[in-house]
Design an enzyme around this catalytic site. Structure first.
Site, PDB file in Angstrom:
ATOM      1  N   ASP A  30       0.863  -1.190   0.000  1.00  0.00           N
ATOM      2  CA  ASP A  30       0.000   0.000   0.000  1.00  0.00           C
ATOM      3  C   ASP A  30       0.903   1.245   0.000  1.00  0.00           C
ATOM      4  O   ASP A  30       1.909   1.292   0.714  1.00  0.00           O
ATOM      5  CB  ASP A  30      -0.894  -0.012   1.242  1.00  0.00           C
ATOM      6  CG  ASP A  30      -2.050   0.969   1.138  1.00  0.00           C
ATOM      7  OD1 ASP A  30      -3.209   0.509   1.149  1.00  0.00           O
ATOM      8  OD2 ASP A  30      -1.801   2.193   1.065  1.00  0.00           O
ATOM      9  N   ASN A  86     -12.598  -3.277   3.290  1.00  0.00           N
ATOM     10  CA  ASN A  86     -13.564  -2.193   3.400  1.00  0.00           C
ATOM     11  C   ASN A  86     -14.574  -2.309   2.263  1.00  0.00           C
ATOM     12  O   ASN A  86     -14.193  -2.555   1.121  1.00  0.00           O
ATOM     13  CB  ASN A  86     -12.854  -0.842   3.336  1.00  0.00           C
ATOM     14  CG  ASN A  86     -11.931  -0.627   4.521  1.00  0.00           C
ATOM     15  OD1 ASN A  86     -12.211  -1.082   5.626  1.00  0.00           O
ATOM     16  ND2 ASN A  86     -10.815   0.051   4.300  1.00  0.00           N
ATOM     17  N   GLY A  92     -15.630   2.629   4.433  1.00  0.00           N
ATOM     18  CA  GLY A  92     -14.331   3.283   4.238  1.00  0.00           C
ATOM     19  C   GLY A  92     -13.642   2.896   2.954  1.00  0.00           C
ATOM     20  O   GLY A  92     -12.439   3.123   2.798  1.00  0.00           O
ATOM     21  N   GLN A  93     -14.387   2.325   1.997  1.00  0.00           N
ATOM     22  CA  GLN A  93     -13.762   1.923   0.727  1.00  0.00           C
ATOM     23  C   GLN A  93     -13.512   3.143  -0.150  1.00  0.00           C
ATOM     24  O   GLN A  93     -14.425   3.935  -0.390  1.00  0.00           O
ATOM     25  CB  GLN A  93     -14.675   0.933  -0.013  1.00  0.00           C
ATOM     26  CG  GLN A  93     -14.063   0.407  -1.304  1.00  0.00           C
ATOM     27  CD  GLN A  93     -14.918  -0.659  -1.970  1.00  0.00           C
ATOM     28  OE1 GLN A  93     -16.042  -0.935  -1.552  1.00  0.00           O
ATOM     29  NE2 GLN A  93     -14.375  -1.256  -3.024  1.00  0.00           N
ATOM     30  N   SER A  94     -12.270   3.290  -0.617  1.00  0.00           N
ATOM     31  CA  SER A  94     -11.948   4.436  -1.475  1.00  0.00           C
ATOM     32  C   SER A  94     -11.572   4.018  -2.893  1.00  0.00           C
ATOM     33  O   SER A  94     -11.598   4.842  -3.797  1.00  0.00           O
ATOM     34  CB  SER A  94     -10.808   5.257  -0.858  1.00  0.00           C
ATOM     35  OG  SER A  94      -9.640   4.481  -0.746  1.00  0.00           O
ATOM     36  N   HIS A  99     -10.380  -5.476  -2.637  1.00  0.00           N
ATOM     37  CA  HIS A  99      -9.013  -5.654  -2.129  1.00  0.00           C
ATOM     38  C   HIS A  99      -9.056  -6.060  -0.665  1.00  0.00           C
ATOM     39  O   HIS A  99      -9.923  -5.629   0.088  1.00  0.00           O
ATOM     40  CB  HIS A  99      -8.172  -4.384  -2.308  1.00  0.00           C
ATOM     41  CG  HIS A  99      -8.828  -3.128  -1.816  1.00  0.00           C
ATOM     42  ND1 HIS A  99      -9.814  -2.492  -2.514  1.00  0.00           N
ATOM     43  CD2 HIS A  99      -8.631  -2.386  -0.697  1.00  0.00           C
ATOM     44  CE1 HIS A  99     -10.201  -1.404  -1.854  1.00  0.00           C
ATOM     45  NE2 HIS A  99      -9.502  -1.326  -0.749  1.00  0.00           N
ATOM     46  N   HIS A 101      -6.832  -5.825   2.642  1.00  0.00           N
ATOM     47  CA  HIS A 101      -5.657  -5.258   3.298  1.00  0.00           C
ATOM     48  C   HIS A 101      -5.056  -6.347   4.192  1.00  0.00           C
ATOM     49  O   HIS A 101      -5.775  -7.010   4.947  1.00  0.00           O
ATOM     50  CB  HIS A 101      -6.049  -4.094   4.215  1.00  0.00           C
ATOM     51  CG  HIS A 101      -6.658  -2.908   3.526  1.00  0.00           C
ATOM     52  ND1 HIS A 101      -5.941  -1.755   3.267  1.00  0.00           N
ATOM     53  CD2 HIS A 101      -7.918  -2.677   3.067  1.00  0.00           C
ATOM     54  CE1 HIS A 101      -6.746  -0.859   2.681  1.00  0.00           C
ATOM     55  NE2 HIS A 101      -7.947  -1.396   2.554  1.00  0.00           N
TER      56      HIS A 101
HETATM   57  P1  AMP Z   1      -9.689   1.365   0.770  1.00  0.00           P
HETATM   58  O1  AMP Z   1      -9.718   2.700   1.440  1.00  0.00           O
HETATM   59  O2  AMP Z   1     -10.070   0.218   1.653  1.00  0.00           O
HETATM   60  O3  AMP Z   1     -10.472   1.390  -0.524  1.00  0.00           O
HETATM   61  O4  AMP Z   1      -8.185   1.091   0.419  1.00  0.00           O
HETATM   62  C1  AMP Z   1      -7.561   1.583  -0.711  1.00  0.00           C
HETATM   63  C2  AMP Z   1      -6.093   1.569  -0.437  1.00  0.00           C
HETATM   64  O5  AMP Z   1      -5.413   1.701  -1.666  1.00  0.00           O
HETATM   65  C3  AMP Z   1      -5.600   2.684   0.494  1.00  0.00           C
HETATM   66  O6  AMP Z   1      -5.010   2.117   1.639  1.00  0.00           O
HETATM   67  C4  AMP Z   1      -4.605   3.433  -0.383  1.00  0.00           C
HETATM   68  O7  AMP Z   1      -3.493   3.898   0.347  1.00  0.00           O
HETATM   69  C5  AMP Z   1      -4.217   2.366  -1.403  1.00  0.00           C
HETATM   70  N1  AMP Z   1      -3.726   2.869  -2.679  1.00  0.00           N
HETATM   71  C6  AMP Z   1      -4.282   3.826  -3.455  1.00  0.00           C
HETATM   72  N2  AMP Z   1      -3.548   3.996  -4.575  1.00  0.00           N
HETATM   73  C7  AMP Z   1      -2.524   3.111  -4.509  1.00  0.00           C
HETATM   74  C8  AMP Z   1      -1.424   2.799  -5.376  1.00  0.00           C
HETATM   75  N3  AMP Z   1      -1.232   3.418  -6.529  1.00  0.00           N
HETATM   76  N4  AMP Z   1      -0.554   1.840  -4.964  1.00  0.00           N
HETATM   77  C9  AMP Z   1      -0.737   1.191  -3.798  1.00  0.00           C
HETATM   78  N5  AMP Z   1      -1.752   1.429  -2.947  1.00  0.00           N
HETATM   79  C10 AMP Z   1      -2.636   2.394  -3.292  1.00  0.00           C
END
Ligand code: AMP
Length: 113
Positions: A30, A86, A92-94, A99, A101
């Site tokens: 990450d 998430n 909290g999914q962004s 994925h 974690h």
């Molecule tokens: P979530 O908030 O559960 O959707 O997790 C998305 C994760 O993706 C976050 O922890 C970000 O830091 C990670 N992330 C976003 N862009 C990248 C990237 N280019 N390479 C690695 N991790 C990333």
């Protein structure tokens, strides 16, 4: 679903620190680690999140769970780790690509925020 940044990682359009890959999934560090070890394990097929899984994804979902521990071993997380998926805005999914974690390298507190 719209293409995400994770699809670009799968397609090698942007770089990532990849720790594991097979036909069905890929794991990479990450970019904003929340623990000393923070890796994301994702399916190569574009699936939005856990809520989007269907019965037809049973084998893939099982594959991902089995690979969690294999990746954790590669990362030397012998003393334990946490997995988080998430789901949706309140979860909290962004990034809208499923994925998992994998977090470890320190003693993690509970409950999460
Ligand atoms: P979530 O908030 O559960 O959707 O997790 C998305 C994760 O993706 C976050 O922890 C970000 O830091 C990670 N992330 C976003 N862009 C990248 C990237 N280019 N390479 C690695 N991790 C990333």
């Amino acid at each position: 679903m719209a293409e995400t940044i994770f699809k670009k990682i799968i397609d090698r359009e942007i770089p990532a620190d990849i720790v594991y890959e097979d036909d069905l999934c890929i794991a990479f560090h990450d970019v904003q680690p929340q623990a000393p070890v923070h890796v994301l394990l994702i399916p190569k097929r574009e699936i939005e999140n856990v809520a989007a899984l269907t019965e037809s994804d049973r084998d893939l979902a099982g594959h991902l769970l089995v690979k969690v521990h294999e990746v954790a071993k590669l990362l030397n997380l012998e003393s334990g780790y946490r997995i988080v998926a998430n789901c949706g805005r309140d979860g909290g999914q962004s990034v809208d690509h499923l994925h998992i974690h994998i977090l470890g390298g320190r003693s993690l507190t509970w409950p999460p925020g």
